[in-house]
Write a protein that holds these residues in place. Sequence first.
Motif, PDB file in Angstrom:
ATOM      1  N   TYR A 243       0.856  -1.298   0.095  1.00 14.52           N
ATOM      2  CA  TYR A 243       0.185  -0.003  -0.080  1.00 14.52           C
ATOM      3  C   TYR A 243       1.072   1.208   0.019  1.00 14.52           C
ATOM      4  N   GLY A 244       2.267   1.142   0.199  1.00 12.36           N
ATOM      5  CA  GLY A 244       3.115   2.241   0.085  1.00 12.36           C
ATOM      6  C   GLY A 244       2.955   2.807   1.555  1.00 12.36           C
ATOM      7  N   ILE A 245       2.589   2.160   2.717  1.00 14.96           N
ATOM      8  CA  ILE A 245       2.727   2.721   4.096  1.00 14.96           C
ATOM      9  C   ILE A 245       4.076   2.522   4.426  1.00 14.96           C
ATOM     10  N   GLY A 246       4.864   3.422   4.363  1.00 12.97           N
ATOM     11  CA  GLY A 246       6.259   3.060   4.769  1.00 12.97           C
ATOM     12  C   GLY A 246       6.489   3.056   6.206  1.00 12.97           C
ATOM     13  N   ARG A 247       5.723   3.758   7.196  1.00  9.46           N
ATOM     14  CA  ARG A 247       5.959   3.747   8.741  1.00  9.46           C
ATOM     15  C   ARG A 247       5.081   2.530   9.393  1.00  9.46           C
ATOM     16  N   PHE A 248       6.052   1.899   9.922  1.00 10.24           N
ATOM     17  CA  PHE A 248       5.314   0.652  10.489  1.00 10.24           C
ATOM     18  C   PHE A 248       5.888   0.300  11.857  1.00 10.24           C
ATOM     19  N   ILE A 249       5.041   0.392  12.895  1.00 13.37           N
ATOM     20  CA  ILE A 249       5.376   0.158  14.408  1.00 13.37           C
ATOM     21  C   ILE A 249       5.033  -1.273  14.806  1.00 13.37           C
ATOM     22  N   TYR A 250       6.075  -2.064  15.222  1.00 12.57           N
ATOM     23  CA  TYR A 250       5.497  -3.236  15.857  1.00 12.57           C
ATOM     24  C   TYR A 250       5.846  -3.546  17.328  1.00 12.57           C
ATOM     25  N   ALA A 251       4.768  -4.085  18.091  1.00 11.19           N
ATOM     26  CA  ALA A 251       5.227  -4.102  19.434  1.00 11.19           C
ATOM     27  C   ALA A 251       5.658  -5.575  19.832  1.00 11.19           C
ATOM     28  N   SER A 252       6.842  -5.537  19.906  1.00 14.33           N
ATOM     29  CA  SER A 252       7.537  -6.810  20.281  1.00 14.33           C
ATOM     30  C   SER A 252       7.516  -6.770  21.643  1.00 14.33           C
ATOM     31  N   SER A 253       8.394  -7.783  22.309  1.00 12.72           N
ATOM     32  CA  SER A 253       8.447  -7.813  23.837  1.00 12.72           C
ATOM     33  C   SER A 253       9.893  -7.949  24.453  1.00 12.72           C
ATOM     34  N   CYS A 254      10.426  -7.492  25.425  1.00 15.56           N
ATOM     35  CA  CYS A 254      11.887  -7.868  26.072  1.00 15.56           C
ATOM     36  C   CYS A 254      11.768  -9.475  26.403  1.00 15.56           C
ATOM     37  N   PHE A 295       9.757   0.823   2.742  1.00 16.49           N
ATOM     38  CA  PHE A 295       9.312   0.209   4.166  1.00 16.49           C
ATOM     39  C   PHE A 295      10.195  -0.012   5.371  1.00 16.49           C
ATOM     40  N   HIS A 296       9.635   1.064   6.267  1.00 20.42           N
ATOM     41  CA  HIS A 296      10.723   1.240   7.534  1.00 20.42           C
ATOM     42  C   HIS A 296       9.849   0.505   8.539  1.00 20.42           C
ATOM     43  N   PRO A 297       9.989  -0.764   9.019  1.00 17.75           N
ATOM     44  CA  PRO A 297       9.521  -0.924  10.345  1.00 17.75           C
ATOM     45  C   PRO A 297      10.322  -0.640  11.421  1.00 17.75           C
ATOM     46  N   VAL A 298       9.667  -0.378  12.510  1.00 19.75           N
ATOM     47  CA  VAL A 298      10.519   0.092  13.890  1.00 19.75           C
ATOM     48  C   VAL A 298       9.996  -1.061  14.995  1.00 19.75           C
ATOM     49  N   ILE A 299      10.963  -1.690  15.641  1.00 18.39           N
ATOM     50  CA  ILE A 299      10.352  -2.715  16.300  1.00 18.39           C
ATOM     51  C   ILE A 299      10.724  -2.293  17.886  1.00 18.39           C
ATOM     52  N   LEU A 360      11.876   9.989  10.174  1.00 23.62           N
ATOM     53  CA  LEU A 360      11.919   8.447   9.548  1.00 23.62           C
ATOM     54  C   LEU A 360      13.717   8.146   9.645  1.00 23.62           C
ATOM     55  N   GLY A 361      14.464   9.263   9.128  1.00 21.64           N
ATOM     56  CA  GLY A 361      15.830   8.937   8.997  1.00 21.64           C
ATOM     57  C   GLY A 361      16.501   8.528  10.482  1.00 21.64           C
ATOM     58  N   ASP A 362      15.972   9.025  11.214  1.00 27.05           N
ATOM     59  CA  ASP A 362      16.653   8.966  12.667  1.00 27.05           C
ATOM     60  C   ASP A 362      16.255   7.273  13.446  1.00 27.05           C
ATOM     61  N   ILE A 363      15.151   6.734  12.805  1.00 24.51           N
ATOM     62  CA  ILE A 363      14.554   5.539  13.667  1.00 24.51           C
ATOM     63  C   ILE A 363      14.064   4.514  12.734  1.00 24.51           C
ATOM     64  N   ALA A 364      14.394   4.601  11.382  1.00 28.19           N
ATOM     65  CA  ALA A 364      13.812   3.615  10.359  1.00 28.19           C
ATOM     66  C   ALA A 364      14.711   2.278  10.556  1.00 28.19           C
ATOM     67  N   GLY A 365      14.157   1.224  10.547  1.00 24.45           N
ATOM     68  CA  GLY A 365      14.858  -0.002  10.689  1.00 24.45           C
ATOM     69  C   GLY A 365      15.704  -0.217  11.992  1.00 24.45           C
TER      70      GLY A 365
END
Length: 486
Positions: A243-254, A295-299, A360-365
């Motif tokens: 869809y071209g939604i590049g900003r993706f935040i995923y809730a993982s866990s410690c 596509f720039h997921p942040v975990i 995005l440049g500061d956090i992507a990936g």
Amino acid sequence: MLTKFILAASATELTALRTAGINFATLYLQTVGIIVVIGILIFAVSGFYSHGRYYRSKYKAILIINSNSLVWLLIAILAYLIPVLPTPPRSVFIFGWLSSSAFLLGARFWSRFWRQAIKLEARILRQAHDIEKPKHILIIGGAGFIGSVLVRMLLNSGYRVRVLDNFLYDQKSLDAVQDHPMLDIHTGDSREVSSVVQSMDGVDAVVHLGEIVGDPACAVNDDVTIQINIAATRMIAEAAKGYGIGRFIYASSCSVYGASDQVLNEDSKVEPLSLYAKAKVAAEESLNSLAGTDFHPVILRLSTVYGFSPRPRFDLVVNLLAAKGIQEGEITIIGGEQWRPFVHVKDVSRAIKMILESPLGDIAGNVYNVGANNLNYTICEVGKIIHPMIPGSRIVELDEDYDLRNYRVSFDKITADIGFECQHSLQYGIAEIQEAYANGQILDYRLREYSNYKVLLGENGRLLQRYNELFQLYPQPERVREEINA
Ligand SMILES: NC(=O)c1ccc[n+]([C@@H]2O[C@H](COP(=O)([O-])OP(=O)(O)OC[C@H]3O[C@@H](n4cnc5c(N)ncnc54)[C@H](O)[C@@H]3O)[C@@H](O)[C@H]2O)c1
């Protein structure tokens, strides 16, 4: 001789061409008014002005050539019939017809080319703007413990929010905001492609919180956990990327860190012990494999969350120990020497919001642990913090130790990169639980609705199964299980 002949021939042709040009210019100047009137009339009668926009590519070209031919035919007829008009040679008409056809067709192609170029540029600029300053956020699992706090926080900050949730634990948590003009709620399962795709329409960023949460809840039905926490998470990320939604935040866990005596950071080895943690590692890997220029997921590896939420949970250690102390007068400590990092639910939501708002440049990936260095506690210490806050309570330590997790975590990276720091202490969260009891919001922490595990064992376990049968989803949990156990 030959050269002379060629030169003589080209001189003759040049003269003929010049004569034709002069004739054409003369005719044009003398008849420009008539040409324009006839042109407009013919093009109007042929429907070019009224229906022209409905014609596409070659049909539009045919319409233009037909109308233009008619214009020049009429001009030729009039030139021979009306004595006051000049009667130039046929070559002039052919030249006029050819040049005007080329001009009209060229103008069409040129305008189409520019429209497309402008549209493309506008789209690129809009996407670049939307990705840097997202305004419309999709929260998958927005009715949950964290989601229902985050939804309110984003709405209060002026964001447009969409929730996709299958309401495993009911929709009550969103009752108070459901009529908010900036909120729309989609009921659907994250495993259902059509629900996911529809929910992504028009959004600038995705926050994915919609999974089966907690070791015991994930163990209720391995297949469902694999479907939702691994396969659906990958599908959601693929849909967002498509869809071209590049900003993706995923809730993982410690809990991906498992057991270790060291203070762990984002580069430490992961040692997932449960299916829940293994699924988080698998999901992180698939997100990273999809990462790219578009596509720039942040975990975000969240600490164990505590505090009060519109969807209260008492299957989380701080909330559970506080509720036991308040309701039963006993703070039951199991596996007291285990270290665990904690974070308040409002701080988690603020961290997600800060990530949404960071360049995005500061956090992507990136992978970030979310919590605070000073909120690493052993379970015994948690008990000792709760105890003085609940007069008359006592600490009971049990020897059972079924949970092997033991980890202390560093949160330096998220502070260094985006300046995130926790604002709420353990005491703040415990006081919230006390207040919820005092004002009657919570009557009994043992109710099924406050525990993911209990809900999944009950009616909603069957609800999940029904979703499975309905959608015949992901028929290969065996293969995935082998992979994550490898
Ligand atoms: N709460 C914690 O202590 C903690 C710690 C670390 C990580 N996390 C992560 O944060 C995220 C949110 O956790 P939470 O505490 O809010 O959990 P939660 O169980 O309260 O909320 C999960 C939400 O997702 C929805 N959901 C579940 N499966 C779904 C599906 N197939 N389709 C659509 N919706 C679905 C549920 O209905 C619920 O509203 C999870 O990914 C969790 O693993 C939480």
